[in-house]
Scaffold this active site. Structure first.
Site, PDB file in Angstrom:
ATOM      1  N   CYS A 121       0.843  -1.202   0.000  1.00 45.46           N
ATOM      2  CA  CYS A 121       0.000   0.000   0.000  1.00 45.46           C
ATOM      3  C   CYS A 121       0.874   1.246   0.000  1.00 45.46           C
ATOM      4  O   CYS A 121       1.162   1.842   1.038  1.00 45.46           O
ATOM      5  CB  CYS A 121      -0.938   0.005   1.201  1.00 45.46           C
ATOM      6  N   THR A 368     -26.802   1.276   9.481  1.00 46.47           N
ATOM      7  CA  THR A 368     -27.782   0.935   8.451  1.00 46.47           C
ATOM      8  C   THR A 368     -28.603   2.161   8.106  1.00 46.47           C
ATOM      9  O   THR A 368     -28.784   3.058   8.935  1.00 46.47           O
ATOM     10  CB  THR A 368     -28.721  -0.196   8.909  1.00 46.47           C
ATOM     11  N   TYR A 369     -29.084   2.188   6.865  1.00 46.56           N
ATOM     12  CA  TYR A 369     -30.012   3.235   6.425  1.00 46.56           C
ATOM     13  C   TYR A 369     -31.348   2.613   6.055  1.00 46.56           C
ATOM     14  O   TYR A 369     -32.206   3.266   5.486  1.00 46.56           O
ATOM     15  CB  TYR A 369     -29.402   4.004   5.247  1.00 46.56           C
ATOM     16  N   ASN A 370     -31.493   1.305   6.388  1.00 44.09           N
ATOM     17  CA  ASN A 370     -32.740   0.573   6.160  1.00 44.09           C
ATOM     18  C   ASN A 370     -33.235   0.661   4.723  1.00 44.09           C
ATOM     19  O   ASN A 370     -34.427   0.749   4.458  1.00 44.09           O
ATOM     20  CB  ASN A 370     -33.829   1.077   7.124  1.00 44.09           C
ATOM     21  N   THR A 380     -31.593  -4.767   7.321  1.00 46.91           N
ATOM     22  CA  THR A 380     -30.413  -5.306   6.630  1.00 46.91           C
ATOM     23  C   THR A 380     -29.464  -6.047   7.567  1.00 46.91           C
ATOM     24  O   THR A 380     -28.349  -6.389   7.184  1.00 46.91           O
ATOM     25  CB  THR A 380     -29.638  -4.174   5.933  1.00 46.91           C
TER      26      THR A 380
END
Length: 502
Positions: A121, A368-370, A380
């Site tokens: 990296c 989560t944003y459902n 989710t």
């Protein structure tokens, strides 16, 4: 994207990134960053990251990052799509690098260089070479690991194992570093080093997984190449990479929703599965993971600026289970958990960092944003758990209470390939891999939390129902991969420390 550079905000970014709030910093002698034309990510369209009307929480985080460090790097910009996570990540990294701790600051940055170099990296290697010099590090050490003090060089073996095969770490590795002598480590120093190593191995996964571009000042300098040694770096559209058409995309979304619904129903109806059956399903998934690998596994040459920090460069990830070989014992998560064992051990030896790590793990696991594509109000959690547990599975960690049959139900093959590549050999990640999974999600539906939007042209007195615009799931998935991978490696390392202490 912001990087250290010119004296005023670039045109057009003032409203987007809150540069008006930064302008006062010029009076204090801090340079306001300038935009990197190609954007923070080679995978995510720049307009998705530098969007108009950035929500206040994200804007405030970017301003704080700039004021504290004099720059906002590309990692911060992409993570900023999820402000709640960025806040937790930032606090942890700040403590690791800049707050009181057992290790001097320059050695912390050198350990970051060693960790990032294991995965080629160059982005992180170059970043921390600069930081190393800024905190007074000896420039001679940057000629390569052979020029570093023996105490740091002694970390090479455990760095190598943590990066690629953490299940091989034993209490003897810990004992070798802690033995009395001129170059020995204290237990507190070693715990900080282990956290730094796992942090930067996992951050390298995020850099490659999101296609993070080098900043302008890195171009032509340390680590100035694209994040992937062989990434599909041409600005190809998703359609040109085989993105399915609109009708097929809708069918893929509906199929995923249906699978989730069926699994939830079966969990409610199914009588308890025996432990033997659960163990069999784990072994099956672990064996099937052997078949999940990127098509391009050719070796790629390391830049000299990275290679000089790597000993035994041929050593890499090797599948936990190999055909015809005796596999190491499965790590049963219930025998050594983060909650009951790892957390308390770190907090005892390196106060505060355990709490911050725990917060970071919890934030990303529960984030989560459902939403799934055009569907709102979706639970989710099943999908997030499948991703987390699949990462742990490829590192040989099994949860007795999890049905690994769900992994095959929820994670399509292209997603499994991406997850395993980013988690196990991130330097082999390509733009094509990124584009091929969940092709039915647009970037705007994949990764960042956005404010609710009014329909274009609406002008009524009562606002209609607003449509939540959720972040691109790819970034969200990369955050899950980062943290799941870090926790897996930490569990192996801390278990070895515990065994040494007892």
């Amino acid at each position: 994207m912001l990087v250290a550079g010119s004296q005023r905000c670039p045109s057009g970014l003032e409203e987007r990134l809150g540069c008006g709030a930064l302008r006062g910093e010029e009076d204090r002698g801090i340079k306001v960053p300038r935009q990197l034309g190609r954007g923070p990510s080679a995978f995510i369209p720049v307009e998705e990251i530098l969007q108009e009307g950035v929500e206040s929480s994200r804007r405030q985080l970017l301003i704080e990052a700039f004021v504290s460090a004099g720059r906002v790097d590309n990692i911060t910009m992409v993570m900023g799509l999820h402000p709640q996570y960025l806040s937790s990540f930032w606090k942890t990294q700040y403590l690791l690098l800049r707050m009181d701790g057992p290790l001097p600051y320059h050695k912390r940055h050198y350990i970051a260089i060693m960790a990032a170099a294991r995965h080629q990296c160059s982005y992180l290697v170059g970043l921390h070479m600069g930081e190393f010099l800024q905190v007074g590090g000896n420039p001679a050490w940057l000629q390569g690991l052979h020029c570093a003090p023996q105490k740091l060089r002694n970390l090479n073996e455990i760095n190598k194992l943590l990066a690629h095969r953490p299940w091989l770490i034993t209490k003897e590795h810990i004992e070798a570093l802690l033995k009395t002598g001129e170059h020995s480590w204290s237990l507190a120093e070693l715990v900080q080093a282990l956290v730094l190593l796992t942090h930067y191995h996992s951050l390298a996964s995020f850099v490659f997984g999101c296609g993070i571009n080098p900043e302008a000042e890195q171009d032509g300098g340390h680590g100035g190449r694209p994040p992937s040694p062989h990434g599909d770096s041409s600005p190809a559209s998703e359609d040109s990479m085989g993105c399915s058409g609109g009708k097929d995309a809708l069918q893929e979304v509906e199929a995923l929703m249906e699978r989730m619904k069926l699994l939830q129903e079966s969990q409610q109806e199914e009588e308890g599965v025996t432990q033997e059956e659960m163990a069999t399903r784990f072994e099956l998934e672990k064996t099937e993971s052997l078949l999940v690998a990127p098509s391009d596994l050719a070796d790629h040459s390391l830049q000299s600026s990275v290679l000089c920090f790597v000993e035994d460069p041929e050593f890499g990830y090797k599948d936990f289970t190999r055909r015809g070989e005796q596999a190491p014992p499965t790590f049963r998560a219930q025998d050594y958990t983060w909650e009951d064992h790892g957390y308390s051990l770190i907090n005892r030896l390196y106060p505060d960092v355990g709490q911050l790590l725990d917060e970071k793990f919890q934030v990303v696991y529960n984030l989560t944003y459902n939403t799934i594509a055009m569907h709102c109000g979706v639970d989710t959690s099943m999908l997030r758990r499948a991703i987390w547990n699949y990462v742990h599975c490829v590192f040989g960690i099994r949860y007795d209470d999890y049905d690994y049959g769900e992994v095959n139900q929820l994670l399509e093959r292209s997603l499994k390939i991406y997850i395993k590549t980013v988690a196990c050999y991130p330097e082999k990640t390509t733009k094509r891999m990124y584009a091929q999974f969940w092709r039915h999600f647009k970037h705007s539906e994949k990764v960042l939390p956005r404010p609710l939007s009014l329909p274009r042209g609406w002008g009524g007195a009562e606002p209609p129902a607003l449509t939540p615009l959720s972040p691109p799931p790819q970034v969200h998935i990369n955050l899950l991969l980062l943290e799941a991978r870090m926790q897996a490696a930490l569990l192996y390392a801390l278990r070895a420390v515990t065994r040494y202490m007892t």
